[in-house]
Write an enzyme that holds these catalytic residues in place. Sequence first.
Site, PDB file in Angstrom:
ATOM      1  N   ASP A  20      -5.015   1.403   2.414  1.00 47.37           N
ATOM      2  CA  ASP A  20      -4.787   0.256   2.065  1.00 47.37           C
ATOM      3  C   ASP A  20      -5.837   0.086   0.958  1.00 47.37           C
ATOM      4  O   ASP A  20      -7.214   0.280   1.521  1.00 47.37           O
ATOM      5  CB  ASP A  20      -4.916  -0.662   2.916  1.00 47.37           C
ATOM      6  CG  ASP A  20      -4.728  -2.693   2.271  1.00 47.37           C
ATOM      7  OD1 ASP A  20      -4.120  -2.475   0.979  1.00 47.37           O
ATOM      8  OD2 ASP A  20      -5.104  -3.164   2.983  1.00 47.37           O
ATOM      9  N   GLU A  32      -0.607   2.108  -0.646  1.00 44.09           N
ATOM     10  CA  GLU A  32       0.028   0.700  -1.044  1.00 44.09           C
ATOM     11  C   GLU A  32      -0.386   0.773  -2.581  1.00 44.09           C
ATOM     12  O   GLU A  32      -1.791   0.888  -2.819  1.00 44.09           O
ATOM     13  CB  GLU A  32      -0.587  -0.073   0.148  1.00 44.09           C
ATOM     14  CG  GLU A  32       0.481  -1.109  -0.271  1.00 44.09           C
ATOM     15  CD  GLU A  32       0.034  -2.659   0.906  1.00 44.09           C
ATOM     16  OE1 GLU A  32       0.430  -2.806   1.401  1.00 44.09           O
ATOM     17  OE2 GLU A  32      -0.820  -2.629   0.639  1.00 44.09           O
ATOM     18  N   ASP A  64      -7.330  -4.759   7.117  1.00 47.62           N
ATOM     19  CA  ASP A  64      -6.997  -3.877   6.160  1.00 47.62           C
ATOM     20  C   ASP A  64      -6.608  -2.453   6.615  1.00 47.62           C
ATOM     21  O   ASP A  64      -6.179  -1.660   6.669  1.00 47.62           O
ATOM     22  CB  ASP A  64      -8.295  -3.881   5.200  1.00 47.62           C
ATOM     23  CG  ASP A  64      -8.516  -4.660   4.193  1.00 47.62           C
ATOM     24  OD1 ASP A  64      -8.098  -5.197   3.339  1.00 47.62           O
ATOM     25  OD2 ASP A  64      -9.255  -5.081   4.717  1.00 47.62           O
TER      26      ASP A  64
END
EC number: 3.1.21.10
Length: 168
Positions: free
Chosen positions: A7, A66, A138
């Site tokens: 992420d 992502e 996260d």
Amino acid sequence: MRVLGIDPGLRNMGWGVIDVSGTRLAHVANGICHSDSGDLAQRLLSLHRQLTDILARFAPDTAAVEHTFVNKDGVATLKLGQARGIALLVPAQAGLAVGEYAPNAVKKTVVGVGHAAKEQIQHMVRLHLPGVELAGADAADALAVAICHAHHVQSSGRLEAALARAAR
């Protein structure tokens, strides 16, 4: 198959590693790479080094990152894009294939809806990976990216097998 999910973030870059065996998922590790405020080049270098260490320690077979979103603050968006570049570069340098997923696709895969809240993502990650202790939101997002990638790879494999059978 061992999957590294990432992420991207400049201040906090979440990461999560899972093992995939058939339809079974197992948590390996998760955490957050931190970069202090200061010189952008040094912050990016710090993220690069931390992520490189994670790859060396856990030896994933594949990785997934992502996508980032564009917001009204152009400078922040550019900095986030640079951190995302590190997230893509490090696995590629290690020779790994890197999948990329939109946040809504990750949420849809893991939670079942594309506009899930952080709490819903964390809850579903805990259900997919029993006993996991999350290093933070996260890291939970990174594990969700890894889970999404695992499902995508499995679906692609089933599709290829079905097409091969149909071609016979």
